[in-house]
Design an enzyme around this catalytic site. Structure first.
Site, PDB file in Angstrom:
ATOM      1  N   ASP A 166      -0.181  14.328 165.308  1.00 16.24           N
ATOM      2  CA  ASP A 166      -0.318  14.676 166.719  1.00 16.24           C
ATOM      3  C   ASP A 166       0.577  13.821 167.630  1.00 16.24           C
ATOM      4  O   ASP A 166       0.382  12.609 167.747  1.00 16.24           O
ATOM      5  CB  ASP A 166      -1.767  14.497 167.199  1.00 16.24           C
ATOM      6  CG  ASP A 166      -2.812  15.044 166.238  1.00 16.24           C
ATOM      7  OD1 ASP A 166      -2.643  14.874 165.017  1.00 16.24           O
ATOM      8  OD2 ASP A 166      -3.797  15.610 166.712  1.00 16.24           O
ATOM      9  N   GLU A 213      -0.673  19.217 169.513  1.00 11.70           N
ATOM     10  CA  GLU A 213      -1.805  19.565 170.387  1.00 11.70           C
ATOM     11  C   GLU A 213      -2.012  18.612 171.552  1.00 11.70           C
ATOM     12  O   GLU A 213      -2.729  18.945 172.487  1.00 11.70           O
ATOM     13  CB  GLU A 213      -3.091  19.694 169.573  1.00 11.70           C
ATOM     14  CG  GLU A 213      -3.639  18.373 169.071  1.00 11.70           C
ATOM     15  CD  GLU A 213      -5.159  18.356 168.983  1.00 11.70           C
ATOM     16  OE1 GLU A 213      -5.808  19.376 169.208  1.00 11.70           O
ATOM     17  OE2 GLU A 213      -5.709  17.281 168.693  1.00 11.70           O
ATOM     18  N   ASN A 214      -1.420  17.404 171.462  1.00 12.06           N
ATOM     19  CA  ASN A 214      -1.591  16.441 172.563  1.00 12.06           C
ATOM     20  C   ASN A 214      -0.273  16.097 173.227  1.00 12.06           C
ATOM     21  O   ASN A 214      -0.140  15.056 173.874  1.00 12.06           O
ATOM     22  CB  ASN A 214      -2.230  15.152 172.028  1.00 12.06           C
ATOM     23  CG  ASN A 214      -3.496  15.387 171.243  1.00 12.06           C
ATOM     24  OD1 ASN A 214      -3.506  15.287 170.027  1.00 12.06           O
ATOM     25  ND2 ASN A 214      -4.551  15.747 171.935  1.00 12.06           N
ATOM     26  N   HIS A 237      -7.188  21.130 171.018  1.00  8.99           N
ATOM     27  CA  HIS A 237      -6.593  21.055 172.360  1.00  8.99           C
ATOM     28  C   HIS A 237      -5.565  22.154 172.615  1.00  8.99           C
ATOM     29  O   HIS A 237      -4.862  22.108 173.637  1.00  8.99           O
ATOM     30  CB  HIS A 237      -5.941  19.685 172.568  1.00  8.99           C
ATOM     31  CG  HIS A 237      -6.940  18.583 172.733  1.00  8.99           C
ATOM     32  ND1 HIS A 237      -7.747  18.473 173.838  1.00  8.99           N
ATOM     33  CD2 HIS A 237      -7.298  17.556 171.926  1.00  8.99           C
ATOM     34  CE1 HIS A 237      -8.544  17.416 173.720  1.00  8.99           C
ATOM     35  NE2 HIS A 237      -8.295  16.855 172.560  1.00  8.99           N
ATOM     36  N   HIS A 241      -7.101  20.442 160.804  1.00  6.73           N
ATOM     37  CA  HIS A 241      -7.426  19.689 162.008  1.00  6.73           C
ATOM     38  C   HIS A 241      -8.946  19.496 162.048  1.00  6.73           C
ATOM     39  O   HIS A 241      -9.688  20.392 162.445  1.00  6.73           O
ATOM     40  CB  HIS A 241      -6.929  20.459 163.225  1.00  6.73           C
ATOM     41  CG  HIS A 241      -6.845  19.610 164.448  1.00  6.73           C
ATOM     42  ND1 HIS A 241      -5.823  18.721 164.673  1.00  6.73           N
ATOM     43  CD2 HIS A 241      -7.665  19.478 165.518  1.00  6.73           C
ATOM     44  CE1 HIS A 241      -5.997  18.109 165.820  1.00  6.73           C
ATOM     45  NE2 HIS A 241      -7.123  18.540 166.349  1.00  6.73           N
TER      46      HIS A 241
END
Ligand SMILES: [Fe+2]
Ligand SMILES: [Fe+2]
Ligand SMILES: [Fe+2]
Ligand SMILES: [Fe+2]
Ligand SMILES: [Fe+2]
Ligand SMILES: [Fe+2]
Ligand SMILES: [Fe+2]
Ligand SMILES: [Fe+2]
Lengths: 276, 276, 276, 276
Positions: free
Chosen positions: D8, D39-40, D68, D153
């Site tokens: 990530d 996702e971040n 996310h 995940h």
């Protein structure tokens, strides 16, 4: 002594209905003490100082809360000067405000009110059982307090019932909040404590826990938010529980639900003087 | 058509009370169809083939379950030959038994019964909304089915209510189980579906969700198990919900709780022919 | 001072490998103090007095635990007479045993060891941050204690890291356990505290967290138990973390993982005197 | 074939470090295929189309995500035209985008990449095991696909390991993401699948899972938010895992972690041609 507890006010609809009903309920039935859970009073999330004042003006003596207590940030400030607002007592030491307090009822009785949060399926606060025990130790029923009311803001029925039994004979009323659905299990426990797993919300029951149903239903199905939660604006039901208190022991002699208006079947405490 | 649904039978006390009451209830009120949640019927955990037969012998048409369905391992076997026992439909493909089935009521009507488990605060099964949708598609109300009853075995009131709205107008009754506490929010949703968040258990309400209160209270306080959970043996309350069904649309025309015996306040469907 | 911490011993395989390796590791590298997490030492669940003695006989100074501490009921009793066995310090007041204790290392240094459980995705115990704070207050590093080691038995990396920062500069080592997987994030935090999110288990890594993989994989797929969890019996990896301590400040000067045998890539503290 | 997977990207610091390093890593080591979890990437929450393009421009072939994925609402739209962005495959049917896709590597090989979310301690999506099974069925290794990479995940090590074993011999690499901490359990499972419980984030490890530590530590202690989470801006560590693939079987012949810069101990795949 005659007590009334109203469940979570949800948004404008639920709040308005409850506050409009309250003065008449108090007068007609000579209610000595009224507690209202206000954690969803401000558009569904938390409570403002202005709304707090409105609730008091309508005749409530104390406002309890729950996991939404700090949703309106101003609550962190005004709770320090507003001793009639309680937050769960099992927040960490140093948290603004207080979770238990002693109040004087209209009849002169001293009423200890506690607000405590469960931990099953919720945020991990301090031990609710130890917290309630400490508050009871400081202010025992029949000694310092003439009545003791505990708002157990919790998800799991097991935790609520366990807390009820834990204080049975040492409290007047243990009433749950948070699920926004009234339960029908009101009873006086063997030791004399009135118990109800959930008071239910004051709000629109054509909803998902008081919120417009469209967005929550969509989230359950799609798993993606597509908007904000808004309090439902249909005709609300005012939900609560009434207790008759033995003035000598401080224990309950009768308990019954109150439900007025909206979609739910009405309920009126049979021991109240006014006709429904 | 006249339906009755009884909540989770807990242990011998709850089971016996329900099964003793059932034949008379059916006869006196000419009940066309009876569903009972039996996930806690065998000493609080699961159901045996013998107990399943007892429930059918007492007049139940279908037994639903929930997270405790496999607590008695024999259920994995006998569910294959016992089509009146349902397990949650959202177990993975290949799970023994079935989660939805079509039955014939005493009046000849075809009743689709589903059992589905929520996922909030529970085991992660398949999507309950998609599962219910598929079962409804296969057997739509007013087409293949004359009535549709869905037992939503779930913890969170939000998920139960969302499912109610999701099928509103497409089912006769959506009734929750699992919390072991009856709720008082029975209503007919705008689309015609009767709804109740929880039927409550058939069991002793001087307990923690039907279990002897000592051990669960001790675990909440001490955080250490000191024994097994045993069903409480005090006088049980039989809890359920009654629905009147429109024979043309299959939707609900009336809904009301049933509570008989024990510590809870009694409730009797006002539209039932027999006097309480 | 030279410290070694070994992660959760899982079953016979993990336990045997760790205890066979320990005496030589201690002698060759002149380890002053050894801590072992033993919560899964007895067939995967808890610890017996006999196994506890075996661990001490192999040279460990302290055994920490976690959520499985009471799986072997005898631990509730023998922990009272065995001060080298720690249980999480944030169990409620009155819990048998202790969660923090001061020990004397081989070099004469006083080592404060704490065991604390996280609350994210775990049982709701008392506040781990407040508990650790209280234990540090009673026995501050550089004052009463020459070294402070905290075993944070927790699921969430966020909670472990937050606790590391919370005590940074006030503890020698914060090391996580419970996930049974070694992490590679060993570092010395800005304040001087050595940190590792998880020490990893001593056990067979061809498994699901140390257990024979068949049953857990089947449960994930089928959502129905079909047997018990049994520790995997393949060649285990011994996993831990080594710390060099500054004798003046009690803070860490070096930290490195130890991994010996089995399927994982080997790791040997570069600052240890013995060759791998 | 030579694969690289980066964990990530957290915020600007982690993203910039990873994207600056990537072109050289690819060129020097002749990487055939690169996957990055994004996702971040956008200030810690989700990913924008612009950032997505930056990641591709740096040489990544595919971007995976996680819980996310929809934090930046535009992802719901641009994922439909951006087939190199994957969201977890076990979102409900009808969710925008896709969770698995077949790509062509620099060496001409076809690589099936899947992104799947665990359900333990996370949002209840569809069954990850059934979802992965279906994607493998549609595109089996050694038949349609020359390599299969699965980004799991998930929070729980048990679920990640179980999924690894579930596809062992049918996938090239199973790598976890989400905890933002690299694990040290890289291995080739008995059937030939490379496995690592978590790749770790690309971000600043003097933080709480990549976020400025002050606010998260304060929330753990006070249980009240006092600000927003912001990505930490200290020197980041780029974390990932490298795999050598057998061109005939598509299984792994070697696996090793990559860690560059920042506070964590460096790691360089010993089988890579370039010197560290
Ligand atoms: Fe509420
Ligand atoms: Fe609440
Ligand atoms: Fe039940
Ligand atoms: Fe249940
Ligand atoms: Fe463990
Ligand atoms: Fe553990
Ligand atoms: Fe992430
Ligand atoms: Fe994530």
């Amino acid at each position: 002594m005659r007590l009334l507890f109203l469940g979570d006010l949800v948004g404008r609809a639920g709040r308005t209905a409850a506050l409009e009903a309250l003065p008449q309920l108090i007068e007609d039935n000579r209610l000595d003490f009224v507690i209202v859970n206000g954690e969803n009073a401000a558009r569904g999330f938390g409570i403002t100082e202005e709304i707090m004042q409105d609730v008091l003006d309508a005749g409530a003596d104390v406002v309890t809360t729950g996991n939404h207590v700090w949703d309106q940030r101003e609550a962190l400030v005004f709770i320090e000067r507003q001793e009639r607002l309680l937050r769960p007592l099992n927040f960490p030491a140093g948290t603004p405000g207080r979770g238990a307090n002693l109040f004087t009822a209209r009849n002169g009785a001293r009423v200890l009110v506690m607000n405590v949060m469960g931990r099953i399926f919720m945020e991990s606060l301090d031990d609710p059982f130890a917290g309630v025990e400490a508050a009871l130790d400081a202010c025992p029923l029949g000694d310092v307090a003439d009545a003791v009311v505990i708002d157990v803001h919790a998800e799991a029925t097991s935790e609520k019932q366990a807390l009820g039994h834990f204080v049975d004979g040492r409290a007047t009323l243990v009433v749950g909040t948070h699920t926004h659905v009234p339960t029908a299990d009101h009873q006086i426990l063997p030791g004399g404590t009135a118990y109800l797993s959930d008071a239910g919300m004051c709000g629109d029951y054509d909803s998902v826990i008081g919120m417009d149903k469209e967005e929550p239903v969509s989230r359950f199905i799609r798993k993606i938010p597509s908007g904000r939660f808004q309090p439902a604006q249909g005709t609300p039901t005012v939900c609560g529980v009434a207790v008759e208190v033995d003035d000598t022991s401080g224990l309950a002699t009768a308990v019954a639900p109150l439900r007025i208006g909206g979609r739910l079947s009405p309920a009126w405490p049979p021991f109240w003087p006014a006709a429904q």
